[in-house]
Design an enzyme around this catalytic site. Structure first.
Site, PDB file in Angstrom:
ATOM      1  N   LYS A 273       0.809  -1.237   0.000  1.00 26.84           N
ATOM      2  CA  LYS A 273       0.000   0.000   0.000  1.00 26.84           C
ATOM      3  C   LYS A 273       0.834   1.276   0.000  1.00 26.84           C
ATOM      4  O   LYS A 273       0.341   2.337   0.357  1.00 26.84           O
ATOM      5  CB  LYS A 273      -0.986   0.049   1.191  1.00 26.84           C
ATOM      6  N   CYS A 274       2.086   1.174  -0.402  1.00 23.33           N
ATOM      7  CA  CYS A 274       2.915   2.382  -0.454  1.00 23.33           C
ATOM      8  C   CYS A 274       3.283   2.764  -1.884  1.00 23.33           C
ATOM      9  O   CYS A 274       4.116   3.632  -2.102  1.00 23.33           O
ATOM     10  CB  CYS A 274       4.185   2.192   0.374  1.00 23.33           C
TER      11      CYS A 274
END
Ligand code: NAG
Ligand code: NAG
Length: 309
Positions: A116-117
């Site tokens: 999720k980065c």
């Protein structure tokens, strides 16, 4: 008839009366118009030559293309190009062009996380660089035992074709948080380059929570083993992240992953600091070029300065 005779030489005109012989006709083609015949002949030869040339070129090209691509791509070749294609131009496949003299190489660089980065965005940006090849999906070689036991040769076959000098990159964000992975990566290549992309950790945890929640909402069999008896669907992020007595629930997975220092520490016990580049995922959105320049410097003296100027 009158207009026709105007263009015929006298020798070609048939006399009235009984037909003398066929010699006149032969004379027309063979002797009285030698220039026309020569021209006709050379046009024929030229077109014959060109036909063979085209056939030869396309045959050679098909052979080259067929040897350069893997077995399953041959189906694509024959389907997409039913008749010999444009000459002197490489055959373009849906992904990238596969030339001869390429081979599948183990990755020289891994994007190890964080989930999720923006790992996908980072990989796609790097893939714009002509010296970068990427594995098609997340291979999960080092973090899943069933894949790791298949061996390095299995892993190598998951890699794309690359030229010597190109860098192959694979990304699987769960590498970052899986305890066995650093040692396994070192066993493959102790000097491999590692890219870690991070974002502000609370934002990341919430993004993780919303994705898990939307997955759970669409899943047919919701898996609830992660936390308590009540479904995570019905619980807010605050309920999951903060315990009743007010302390932070560090065991909650989105929060456990966001504790970057815990995982980075494990990696740095195995790899020297210079082999790990931390990319700022928030800056990658605002100002991608500055981050890409850092990565380019990190990955090596490529002499291309692709992201300069
Ligand atoms: C290991 O990684 C380094 C750094 O990317 C690379 O230069 C080297 O070629 C790799 N070695 C092998 C055997 O792939
Ligand atoms: C809060 O509760 C958890 C378990 O529910 C416990 O492990 C932790 O020590 C408690 N913290 C405090 C400050 O009481």
């Amino acid at each position: 008839m009158a207009t026709g005779t105007r263009w015929l030489p006298k020798a070609a005109m048939r006399p009235f009366g009984p037909d003398p012989s066929h010699s006149d006709c032969v004379l027309v083609v063979g002797v009285s118009r030698p220039k026309l015949a020569a021209l006709f002949l050379s046009v024929m030869l030229l077109s014959l030559f060109l036909t063979f040339h085209i056939l030869y070129d396309s045959a050679v090209y098909s052979i080259q293309a067929a040897t350069a691509i893997s077995e399953n791509k041959i189906a694509i070749l024959t389907n997409h190009i039913p008749n010999p294609p444009v000459i002197n131009q490489p055959v373009v496949f849906p992904n990238r062009i596969h030339f001869p003299k390429t081979s599948r190489r183990l990755p020289q660089c891994l994007i190890i996380g964080v989930r999720k980065c923006g790992t996908r965005a980072l990989l796609e940006m790097l893939y714009l660089h002509p010296r970068i090849q990427k594995a098609a999906g997340e291979v999960h070689f080092f973090d899943r035992d069933e894949n790791y036991l298949r061996g390095l040769e299995w892993y190598r076959k998951k890699m794309p074709h690359s030229f010597r000098g190109q860098i192959t990159i694979e990304k699987s964000p769960s590498y970052f948080v899986t305890p066995e992975v650093p040692e396994r990566v070192r066993a493959m290549n102790a000097s491999i380059k590692l890219l870690l992309i991070v974002r502000e950790p609370v934002t990341r945890a919430i993004s993780d929570y919303t994705q898990l929640r939307s997955h759970a909402a669409t899943a047919t069999l919701p898996q609830q083993q992660s936390l308590s008896s009540t479904s995570p669907l019905s619980r807010s992020f605050e309920e999951l992240a903060i315990l009743p007595n007010g302390t932070v629930n560090e065991a909650y997975r989105p929060l456990a992953i966001s504790q970057y220092h815990v995982h980075v520490h494990r990696w740095l016990e195995v790899f020297p600091r210079e082999q790990l580049l931390v990319v700022n995922g928030d800056q990658l959105i605002d100002d991608p070029v500055s981050q890409l320049r850092r990565i380019e410097d990190f990955l090596g003296k490529w002499c291309f300065n692709y992201y300069r100027d």
